[in-house]
Design an enzyme around this catalytic site. Structure first.
Site, PDB file in Angstrom:
ATOM      1  N   SER A 558      67.966  63.529  60.750  1.00 28.74           N
ATOM      2  CA  SER A 558      67.926  64.019  59.383  1.00 28.74           C
ATOM      3  C   SER A 558      67.074  65.298  59.324  1.00 28.74           C
ATOM      4  O   SER A 558      67.392  66.260  60.016  1.00 28.74           O
ATOM      5  CB  SER A 558      67.408  62.923  58.450  1.00 28.74           C
ATOM      6  OG  SER A 558      67.683  63.227  57.113  1.00 28.74           O
ATOM      7  N   ASP A 640      78.557  59.949  56.900  1.00 30.19           N
ATOM      8  CA  ASP A 640      77.307  60.551  56.432  1.00 30.19           C
ATOM      9  C   ASP A 640      77.662  61.642  55.434  1.00 30.19           C
ATOM     10  O   ASP A 640      78.141  62.710  55.799  1.00 30.19           O
ATOM     11  CB  ASP A 640      76.535  61.157  57.608  1.00 30.19           C
ATOM     12  CG  ASP A 640      75.157  61.674  57.190  1.00 30.19           C
ATOM     13  OD1 ASP A 640      74.856  61.690  55.979  1.00 30.19           O
ATOM     14  OD2 ASP A 640      74.382  62.061  58.082  1.00 30.19           O
ATOM     15  N   HIS A 672      74.635  57.927  57.783  1.00 28.51           N
ATOM     16  CA  HIS A 672      73.428  58.641  58.190  1.00 28.51           C
ATOM     17  C   HIS A 672      72.690  57.856  59.267  1.00 28.51           C
ATOM     18  O   HIS A 672      71.852  58.391  59.966  1.00 28.51           O
ATOM     19  CB  HIS A 672      72.543  58.827  56.950  1.00 28.51           C
ATOM     20  CG  HIS A 672      71.571  59.959  57.036  1.00 28.51           C
ATOM     21  ND1 HIS A 672      71.941  61.257  57.257  1.00 28.51           N
ATOM     22  CD2 HIS A 672      70.213  59.983  56.918  1.00 28.51           C
ATOM     23  CE1 HIS A 672      70.878  62.047  57.263  1.00 28.51           C
ATOM     24  NE2 HIS A 672      69.810  61.291  57.070  1.00 28.51           N
TER      25      HIS A 672
END
Length: 696
Positions: A558, A640, A672
């Site tokens: 991320s 995601d 994600h």
């Protein structure tokens, strides 16, 4: 319909992506949920991807009104069939008499039924998730609800005469309804934003709250308290049941919701707390005017007050979580933690209605404390190198869930006066007895601007200071999410250390638990001070004689994945291998690819078409890609929607065109996070294989 997992009051959760809960029908093998280690795993003596999936995962816990028994859930997986089972267990708070209450299927959301000795819970045993009840010994199980489509969460009213429950309702027309003459057509049609969120495409259904009367033989008088609304509660994407609560006498329900059109939803954090009157069937907004998140209402036992968590800054999803208090008779509101420079969460009232208990962070750990509503004095009860993730309070007794980098979540009893802890559950003792965990140490590292930064260093099992080890710089996501004492089933530090790597995990600028100034600094400065913090951390540890400074890697997901991309362009030869999971590569394309646009708007300081262009766009990794010179593994999931997998494709394509050794992993059924057992094991093998290839 969306494939969602509702968690009540959980700080850490496992998000289920499409297909995650499906049985591998091709497998004829019976699932094994024992968690028993093989002889080879015992002889190996360290964490492996396969062992990680044998951990029992302690979930929600509820304490009996007399404080004598705690009921909690444990989820186990079989990595071969990818099946899972969640069972309910009971323990006395004296730490004796472990009892398994449910068997087969999944049972979760345990609640003690007021005025009785019964436990309510949700179970899919009948094929759909419905409300069941049993006695405290697991006997006399009885299905209470028969609600079409099933439910996903429930709460008894304080008097036990009603329940509220969560259910998806159809609100929008489907493609088949719009074009009945085109039964083979397959299209998604959008006329406004938020057409997809986190890991799911929006469909014809929305999550609503219902209330029903409890009568002999079942439930009656079902009412959708949000009837006709296109809005969802609990809030997507986490659907946390703790965002809903009954008031003290069961006459009203408070819940968090963003009641706005989808275009505004995408750019706003204005979630308010609404109060529904069960008898009058009316709803009012209690927090109108505040443009940040207002969530997690908690009513005092005497019925006079409501506490809740509130963020003040519009569009800032990582703003300070303030503890607010409303006098329900006068409507007066007070900011209870105004002088406290930390977040608060998991609000629980003391039984005398004079104090509010909470969890707060301090120096990358999470502890339990309380505040007096009149004196506003804060009393911290726990301390130590760990994270408390939830707690319950009844009859002066507190039970809590606790984890650390060396221990998955377990149940503890906590003395509310002294903070003394007694471990109650030992769900994974059979694993700890046979594997060695790496030691975790903290160090305070000087930063380039004269401050001190807490850095966790995780050492390999059997660490020998006379040897030299390769080291990994761990880059945290968020960007505002502390590198605390978490035990992750994805980015597991013990797994990394078991590969004979030293892990360097800095609490760089932009992370909570060190005061709001430290937390806020990263916004609009993605490539600034926090990048210098990363380098200060790895340079400091690399100076140790037991670290081989010529074998350093950097890994992250991320914002951590973004960090890896950015470091790849500025590291000046420090690193020999990179791994980036679902990172931002091009900040301009990211601005309109993501779904909750308020996040990128706030952190970038505006849109890329603004004039002058906000400075944060100058920190886009794609602008420094010409300086890339180091092997990189890039990973993403097709579900995601926060950082779409196209960002990873851009980075991989650039690396390939530049002739840089690179590999791309795209998981079609992950979001994600990579959460399916076999996908996760493959991820771990590729992760270690890449590092071993370039750092060994």
């Amino acid at each position: 319909m969306k494939n969602l997992l509702y968690i009540s009051g959980a700080l850490f959760l496992l998000w289920l992506t499409p297909g995650c809960n499906q049985v591998n029908e091709a497998s004829e093998q019976q699932p094994d949920f024992s968690g028993k280690l093989t002889q080879a795993e015992i002889e190996g003596g360290v964490m492996t991807p396969e062992i990680l999936w044998k951990f029992g995962r302690v979930g929600e816990q509820k304490l009996s009104p007399d404080g004598k028994v705690v009921v909690y859930s444990v989820t186990r997986y079989d990595a071969v069939t990818e099946e899972r089972v969640t069972a309910l267990f009971a323990l006395t708070t004296a730490g004796t008499d472990l009892l398994q209450l449910t068997h087969g299927g999944s049972a979760f959301n345990p609640r003690w039924k007021p005025g009785t000795d019964m436990i309510g819970y949700l179970s899919n045993k009948s094929g759909e998730v419905q409300l069941w009840e049993m006695d405290r010994n697991g006997n006399d199980k009885n299905q209470v609800s028969e609600i079409e489509g099933g439910i996903s969460g429930f709460e008894y009213s304080p008097g036990g005469e009603r329940i509220l429950y969560i259910k998806e309702v159809k609100h929008f027309e489907t493609t088949e309804e719009l074009y009945p003459d085109l039964p083979r057509a397959n299209v998604r049609i959008a006329e406004e934003l938020m057409y997809r969120h986190w890991d799911h495409w929006e469909d014809a259904y929305v999550s609503h709250i219902f209330v029903a009367d409890i009568q002999e033989g079942g439930l009656a008088q079902h009412r959708d308290i949000m009837a006709g609304e296109p809005n969802e509660a609990p809030l997507s994407p986490w659907f946390d049941q703790a965002e809903i609560s009954w008031n003290a006498d069961g006459s009203k329900i408070a819940y968090s919701c963003k009641k706005m059109d989808k275009n505004e939803y995408a750019v706003s954090t204005d979630a308010d707390i609404y109060l529904y009157d069960v008898e009058e069937e009316t709803t009012i907004n209690l927090t109108e005017g505040n443009q940040g998140y207002d969530k997690y209402p908690a009513f005092s036992p005497d019925g006079k007050f409501m506490a809740w968590q509130s963020m003040e800054t519009p569009g800032f999803e990582a703003d300070k979580e303030r503890l607010m208090l409303m006098d329900l008779e006068t409507g007066d509101v007070r900011y209870l933690t105004e002088g406290f420079d930390q977040n608060v969460s998991h609000l629980v009232w003391n039984e005398d209605s004079k104090r509010v208990w909470f969890i707060t962070g301090r120096h990358a750990t999470y502890q339990v404390g309380s505040i007096g509503i009149d004196s506003m004095d804060i009393n911290m009860v726990t301390d130590g190198i760990h994270n408390f993730t939830s707690f319950d309070l009844a009859n002066g007794v507190m039970t809590a869930t606790k984890m650390s980098m060396q221990m998955a979540t377990e149940l503890f009893k906590v003395d509310t006066k002294t903070g003394e802890e007694q471990q109650l559950s030992f769900v994974n003792k059979h694993i700890y007895d046979h594997i060695e965990m790496g030691e975790v140490k903290s160090r305070w590292v000087p930063t380039s601007d004269g401050k001190e930064m807490l850095v966790w260093v995780i050492y390999p099992p059997g660490f020998d200071e006379t040897k030299q080890y390769p080291a990994l710089l761990y880059c945290q996501g968020g960007p505002q999410s502390a590198v605390s004492q978490f035990f992750s089933y994805r980015w597991n530090f013990q797994m990394m250390a078991a590969g004979d790597y030293i892990v360097v995990a800095p609490n760089r600028r932009g992370l909570p638990t060190f005061g709001q100034e430290w937390n806020d600094q990263i916004s609009t400065d993605y490539g600034g001070q926090n990048m210098k913090d990363y380098l200060a951390a790895i340079d400091n540890v690399a100076g140790e004689p037991y670290v081989d400074a010529d074998r350093l890697g950097a890994v992250g997901a991320s914002y951590g994945g973004y960090s890896v991309y950015y470091l790849a362009g500025i590291h000046e030869g420090r690193f020999k291998a990179f791994i980036s999971h679902c990172g931002i590569f091009n900040m301009e394309s990211m601005y309109t690819e993501t779904e909750e646009l308020f996040f990128v708007h706030h952190d970038n300081g505006g849109a890329y078409w603004d004039f002058p262009k906000p400075r944060n766009y100058a920190f886009s990794p794609h602008l420094k890609v010409a300086s890339w010179d180091t092997p990189i593994l890039i990973i993403s999931g097709e579900y995601d929607f926060r950082i779409p997998y196209t960002q990873s494709m851009q980075a991989f394509n650039a690396a390939q065109l530049l002739g840089i050794p690179s590999k791309l992993l795209i998981f079609p059924d992950e979001s994600h996070f990579v959460v399916r057992p076999q996908n996760s094991i493959l991820w771990q093998r590729e992760f270690k294989g890449w590092l071993d290839q370039y750092l060994r």
